[in-house]
Design an enzyme around this catalytic site. Structure first.
Site, PDB file in Angstrom:
ATOM      1  N   TYR A  37       0.841  -1.184   0.000  1.00 22.17           N
ATOM      2  CA  TYR A  37       0.000   0.000   0.000  1.00 22.17           C
ATOM      3  C   TYR A  37       0.882   1.240   0.000  1.00 22.17           C
ATOM      4  O   TYR A  37       1.756   1.393   0.848  1.00 22.17           O
ATOM      5  CB  TYR A  37      -0.919   0.022   1.228  1.00 22.17           C
ATOM      6  CG  TYR A  37      -1.961   1.107   1.102  1.00 22.17           C
ATOM      7  CD1 TYR A  37      -3.224   0.827   0.599  1.00 22.17           C
ATOM      8  CD2 TYR A  37      -1.658   2.433   1.407  1.00 22.17           C
ATOM      9  CE1 TYR A  37      -4.170   1.824   0.421  1.00 22.17           C
ATOM     10  CE2 TYR A  37      -2.593   3.443   1.220  1.00 22.17           C
ATOM     11  CZ  TYR A  37      -3.838   3.125   0.726  1.00 22.17           C
ATOM     12  OH  TYR A  37      -4.758   4.120   0.535  1.00 22.17           O
ATOM     13  N   GLN A  92     -10.975   0.109   0.363  1.00 20.77           N
ATOM     14  CA  GLN A  92     -11.347  -0.729  -0.777  1.00 20.77           C
ATOM     15  C   GLN A  92     -10.127  -1.404  -1.406  1.00 20.77           C
ATOM     16  O   GLN A  92     -10.202  -2.548  -1.875  1.00 20.77           O
ATOM     17  CB  GLN A  92     -12.151   0.070  -1.817  1.00 20.77           C
ATOM     18  CG  GLN A  92     -11.447   1.266  -2.439  1.00 20.77           C
ATOM     19  CD  GLN A  92     -11.591   2.539  -1.619  1.00 20.77           C
ATOM     20  OE1 GLN A  92     -11.893   2.507  -0.418  1.00 20.77           O
ATOM     21  NE2 GLN A  92     -11.331   3.684  -2.243  1.00 20.77           N
ATOM     22  N   ASN A 113      -3.666   5.934   5.853  1.00 26.29           N
ATOM     23  CA  ASN A 113      -4.427   6.737   6.818  1.00 26.29           C
ATOM     24  C   ASN A 113      -5.233   5.825   7.740  1.00 26.29           C
ATOM     25  O   ASN A 113      -5.105   4.602   7.702  1.00 26.29           O
ATOM     26  CB  ASN A 113      -5.326   7.747   6.082  1.00 26.29           C
ATOM     27  CG  ASN A 113      -6.366   7.056   5.210  1.00 26.29           C
ATOM     28  OD1 ASN A 113      -6.691   5.886   5.398  1.00 26.29           O
ATOM     29  ND2 ASN A 113      -6.884   7.780   4.238  1.00 26.29           N
ATOM     30  N   SER A 133       5.868   8.991  14.294  1.00 18.35           N
ATOM     31  CA  SER A 133       7.298   8.728  14.252  1.00 18.35           C
ATOM     32  C   SER A 133       8.003   9.399  15.436  1.00 18.35           C
ATOM     33  O   SER A 133       7.551  10.418  15.941  1.00 18.35           O
ATOM     34  CB  SER A 133       7.842   9.271  12.933  1.00 18.35           C
ATOM     35  OG  SER A 133       9.105   8.740  12.659  1.00 18.35           O
ATOM     36  N   GLN A 146      12.678  14.891  12.609  1.00 20.85           N
ATOM     37  CA  GLN A 146      11.595  14.029  13.054  1.00 20.85           C
ATOM     38  C   GLN A 146      10.313  14.834  13.207  1.00 20.85           C
ATOM     39  O   GLN A 146       9.238  14.417  12.771  1.00 20.85           O
ATOM     40  CB  GLN A 146      11.970  13.404  14.397  1.00 20.85           C
ATOM     41  CG  GLN A 146      11.146  12.209  14.756  1.00 20.85           C
ATOM     42  CD  GLN A 146      11.207  11.166  13.664  1.00 20.85           C
ATOM     43  OE1 GLN A 146      10.178  10.784  13.161  1.00 20.85           O
ATOM     44  NE2 GLN A 146      12.368  10.738  13.236  1.00 20.85           N
ATOM     45  N   HIS A 195       7.717  15.640  10.335  1.00 24.25           N
ATOM     46  CA  HIS A 195       6.808  14.640   9.744  1.00 24.25           C
ATOM     47  C   HIS A 195       5.349  15.011   9.981  1.00 24.25           C
ATOM     48  O   HIS A 195       4.561  15.054   9.045  1.00 24.25           O
ATOM     49  CB  HIS A 195       7.090  13.246  10.308  1.00 24.25           C
ATOM     50  CG  HIS A 195       8.164  12.520   9.571  1.00 24.25           C
ATOM     51  ND1 HIS A 195       8.024  12.125   8.272  1.00 24.25           N
ATOM     52  CD2 HIS A 195       9.402  12.136   9.950  1.00 24.25           C
ATOM     53  CE1 HIS A 195       9.139  11.508   7.869  1.00 24.25           C
ATOM     54  NE2 HIS A 195       9.991  11.521   8.862  1.00 24.25           N
ATOM     55  N   GLU A 201      11.761   4.449  18.325  1.00 20.88           N
ATOM     56  CA  GLU A 201      11.811   4.010  16.933  1.00 20.88           C
ATOM     57  C   GLU A 201      13.207   4.306  16.363  1.00 20.88           C
ATOM     58  O   GLU A 201      13.859   3.438  15.813  1.00 20.88           O
ATOM     59  CB  GLU A 201      10.733   4.760  16.132  1.00 20.88           C
ATOM     60  CG  GLU A 201      10.681   4.365  14.664  1.00 20.88           C
ATOM     61  CD  GLU A 201       9.781   5.289  13.846  1.00 20.88           C
ATOM     62  OE1 GLU A 201       9.404   6.369  14.342  1.00 20.88           O
ATOM     63  OE2 GLU A 201       9.483   4.932  12.689  1.00 20.88           O
ATOM     64  N   HIS A 202      13.643   5.569  16.459  1.00 14.44           N
ATOM     65  CA  HIS A 202      14.978   5.981  16.001  1.00 14.44           C
ATOM     66  C   HIS A 202      15.794   6.413  17.206  1.00 14.44           C
ATOM     67  O   HIS A 202      15.319   7.204  18.010  1.00 14.44           O
ATOM     68  CB  HIS A 202      14.892   7.181  15.050  1.00 14.44           C
ATOM     69  CG  HIS A 202      14.025   6.971  13.855  1.00 14.44           C
ATOM     70  ND1 HIS A 202      12.707   7.395  13.814  1.00 14.44           N
ATOM     71  CD2 HIS A 202      14.280   6.396  12.657  1.00 14.44           C
ATOM     72  CE1 HIS A 202      12.190   7.084  12.622  1.00 14.44           C
ATOM     73  NE2 HIS A 202      13.111   6.472  11.897  1.00 14.44           N
ATOM     74  N   ASP A 204      16.930   7.062   6.759  1.00 16.10           N
ATOM     75  CA  ASP A 204      15.601   7.163   6.158  1.00 16.10           C
ATOM     76  C   ASP A 204      15.643   6.902   4.657  1.00 16.10           C
ATOM     77  O   ASP A 204      14.665   6.443   4.073  1.00 16.10           O
ATOM     78  CB  ASP A 204      15.028   8.574   6.376  1.00 16.10           C
ATOM     79  CG  ASP A 204      14.525   8.769   7.791  1.00 16.10           C
ATOM     80  OD1 ASP A 204      14.366   7.764   8.502  1.00 16.10           O
ATOM     81  OD2 ASP A 204      14.297   9.926   8.184  1.00 16.10           O
ATOM     82  N   GLU A 256      -2.528 -36.621  28.717  1.00 20.42           N
ATOM     83  CA  GLU A 256      -3.448 -35.557  28.303  1.00 20.42           C
ATOM     84  C   GLU A 256      -4.782 -36.128  27.805  1.00 20.42           C
ATOM     85  O   GLU A 256      -5.584 -35.406  27.209  1.00 20.42           O
ATOM     86  CB  GLU A 256      -2.792 -34.691  27.209  1.00 20.42           C
ATOM     87  CG  GLU A 256      -1.551 -33.943  27.715  1.00 20.42           C
ATOM     88  CD  GLU A 256      -0.892 -33.059  26.662  1.00 20.42           C
ATOM     89  OE1 GLU A 256      -1.316 -33.119  25.480  1.00 20.42           O
ATOM     90  OE2 GLU A 256       0.028 -32.310  27.021  1.00 20.42           O
ATOM     91  N   HIS A 291      -3.821 -39.878  19.628  1.00 21.24           N
ATOM     92  CA  HIS A 291      -2.414 -39.487  19.507  1.00 21.24           C
ATOM     93  C   HIS A 291      -1.517 -40.644  19.982  1.00 21.24           C
ATOM     94  O   HIS A 291      -0.557 -41.015  19.312  1.00 21.24           O
ATOM     95  CB  HIS A 291      -2.113 -38.259  20.379  1.00 21.24           C
ATOM     96  CG  HIS A 291      -2.610 -36.958  19.819  1.00 21.24           C
ATOM     97  ND1 HIS A 291      -3.943 -36.632  19.727  1.00 21.24           N
ATOM     98  CD2 HIS A 291      -1.923 -35.884  19.331  1.00 21.24           C
ATOM     99  CE1 HIS A 291      -4.061 -35.409  19.204  1.00 21.24           C
ATOM    100  NE2 HIS A 291      -2.854 -34.932  18.957  1.00 21.24           N
TER     101      HIS A 291
END
Lengths: 434, 434
Positions: free
Chosen positions: A133, A194, A217, A240, A262, A265, A330-331, A364, A418, A423
């Site tokens: 995506y 969709q 999104n 981020s 950062q 963003h 994250e970073h 990045d 068991e 088995h």
């Protein structure tokens, strides 16, 4: 005006203040969930026709059939020819480095044979088909196409299908060029829930994939969460973040710009600086105040720093590491003299940028490692996107007739413990002396 | 009476009939979701006290404080001493083999250095703390404790916290014995959504974990789904399945019992047999009819085989492989002469049991590989539970001053192409000639 918050490790309420600052709850809206659920069900049932209708409605495309929404690979190749040479070279250089790095992540099948001839191992195979995506419009990042597509191709995914919405039929040539470089196999000009539905269930025109990756999104994120199980998905990303640990010996302008990179963003991005040097923190603040007015995205940077940024004063680097391991950023930038030694003490971080010459921006785009990284403290349990996300494993077990004797005894005892007697009997059939 | 369905690869509607047979939708009930959401919020807010109250209400425990619900490790050690010697030996043997196999899965950190001194790599670290959910009552399987706990300990998880409900304060000694063998660090006698919440958020007594693994009922599965993101979770499992591919040369009783061993799990379990030998399929049917009345769990087996079992006739082994790759089975038995050759053509399967002496039951208990496997066609994109599920990676990037020149140029071009100028300027600061 910049009014970035300040914390001191010494203060009594340090950890609770820090927790408050880190807290992040993704939007969870029942109305969005309902809308997405309906779109998914509709696409599952009506296929192409539903996808076309939603694209007309939400993206104002003119197409009346799904086939018109497929972007031929020739169109992507043409885009690659049409973009400025400097951009093409930069994209190709980045792609080459990302590919090289990710080759190191490829996992191979393995097995071993025991003394009695029993073979055990694991067979590693790529996913058959993956969906990528790519957001349309302003947030369309060609670097993101490279970072998501290349690991899949390195893994050996046979068919990589990219979806990218084209609002008002507007196509982003940089994104198409990146798709051409990365080796994407098919491209559809669709987006939103969709598109996720089409990839997850398949339609007459769009083949069902095995995993969907890539940012989107809130509708896309919600749809991905709902189709998880039918297909695999990557992590659903929060805002981020960067954490910079600096000993006070890096140019404060450099650190201020790293924090900006950062913060630019979006308003929810989070930039944190930790240092044992109180003077240095003030210098960075001054750099921020001086540089901010020169920034193209100053409004976003200002909001982000004021709302979620902070400067943390610690006594020493050991405290800095402790705070970092709590944040699980994250970073992480280690702008210090011996960053590799320090990195060994870092238990949780998406990516560790070491030394004064490694701003996050290099990672990045083109250093090689992936820029899709775990956010919101999820680095405690998850990893950068990688080749391993497009491979899976099958256990291999071949028990020899001799091995079946000893293993059969053990299995029989445990299965009966068991109360699973089929088995037990299935194992007992393979015993020579029943 | 057994009335297992039959399919023929030749028939025109083969694939649609097969799809129908495989279709599985997990229970998705709004009332359950509401209940679970309330329990999660309550435990998050009130901690120990809420967990104790839910345990009193749902499990009828007598405890009035969380500390009374911690089962001391000494109690588990005592359970190990108290169980029959044969069971103890079998558990210890199984644990040893599972540990040996999983040692092969351990991933190590790696890095490489480029000509200009730039270092790239990945640091692999264990999760700090993991939670292991073990169902109570009838479905309490000591083998499941081993299979979930051992990979975590092999990965190096420092603290492994087990939760197991004890309805009416009844404790399962086999489960505690398995916990002692596997090296579980703390045990709490709690279950349900409240136990998941306690592990995900932490309480005064129960530390927050980074990942929760292990099977549970619909409340537990729903709770795991909801806390995902706050903590990691393993796959949410559907009903168990086996696909047996046989050339017709294995004792039909053996194959019938292998199908039973899956069917006896529950009414929704699925057992499928594929063979190119029509006579053999009939012989297995006769074995089923003859053996079924002798089975302890015959009612469950009968329902499972009648509802979801099938026998598939194919022309040749190539067709068998094709059907298998569509099904992507959790368990695959290749009861044929050259199973390893055939395994190479299998693209999707949780575990592949090769040869006539490798019934699935051996893998369930003691062969070594994990018995937690992807169900419901998710082997298309996911893997057996393994050491890798308790490890995560951090990218390592140390760009040399020299490397920052070439990478900085590339990053600058790409960042400006994406209108992220703070990124560009952060890279440009590191260029020697600005």
């Amino acid at each position: 005006m910049i009014d970035i918050s300040e914390l001191n490790f010494q203060q009594a309420d340090f950890w609770s203040k820090l927790s408050e600052l880190l807290a992040w709850e993704g939007v969870s809206d029942a109305a969005i969930a309902d809308t997405v659920r309906n779109i998914l069900a509709d696409v599952k049932q009506r296929g192409d026709q539903a996808v076309v209708e939603y694209s007309q409605r939400f993206d104002r495309v003119k197409a009346t059939a799904m086939t018109e929404l497929e972007i031929p690979l020739e169109r992507a190749a043409a885009a690659l020819e049409s973009i400025p040479a400097a951009q093409r070279q930069a994209l190709e250089k980045a792609a080459e480095r990302v590919r090289q790095y990710h080759e190191h992540q490829k996992q191979e099948s393995w097995h071993y044979v025991e003394a009695d001839g029993t073979l055990l191992g694991q067979q590693v195979t790529p996913l058959d088909r993956a969906g990528l995506y790519v957001p349309g419009g302003k947030a369309a990042y060609p670097s993101s196409v490279l970072m998501n597509a290349i690991p899949a191709k390195v893994a050996g995914v046979q068919e990589l299908i990219m979806v990218v919405p084209t609002p008002d039929d507007e196509v982003n040539d940089l994104v198409l060029a990146a798709a051409a470089i990365a080796g994407v196999d098919r491209i559809f000009a669709i987006g939103g829930a969709q598109a996720v539905a089409a990839l997850a269930y398949g339609t007459e025109t769009i083949p069902q994939v095995d995993k969907i990756v890539g940012p989107g999104n809130i509708f896309v994120a919600t749809a991905k969460g709902m189709v998880f199980g039918t297909v695999g998905i990557d992590m659903i990303a929060g805002p981020s973040e960067i954490l910079v640990i600096c000993d006070g010996k890096t140019d404060p302008d450099w650190i201020a710009m790293d924090l900006f990179s950062q913060a630019e963003h979006d308003e929810d991005a989070q930039s944190i600086l930790i240092s044992p040097d109180a003077d240095f923190l003030q210098k960075v603040k001054q750099s921020i105040a001086r540089l901010l007015p020169t920034m193209e995205r100053k409004a976003i940077i200002e909001t982000s720093l004021n709302n979620r940024g902070t400067m943390i004063l610690v006594n020493d680097m050991q405290q800095a590491v402790e705070v970092c391991n709590f944040i699980a950023p994250e970073h992480l930038e280690l702008s210090v003299d011996e960053p590799m030694e320090m990195a060994k003490q870092i238990r949780h971080a998406g990516a560790i940028f070491m030394g004064r010459y490694t701003p996050e921006a290099l990672g990045d785009y083109c250093a090689g490692p992936n820029h899709v990284l775990p956010t919101s403290r999820t680095a405690r349990f998850s990893s950068p996107l990688g080749v391993y996300d497009f491979q899976k494993r099958s256990s291999l077990i071949q028990v020899s007739p001799q091995g079946a004797q000893s293993l059969g005894q053990v299995a029989s005892v445990l299965a009966r413990g068991e109360s699973l007697t089929a088995h037990a009997r299935s194992a007992e059939y393979r015993l020579q002396e029943k």
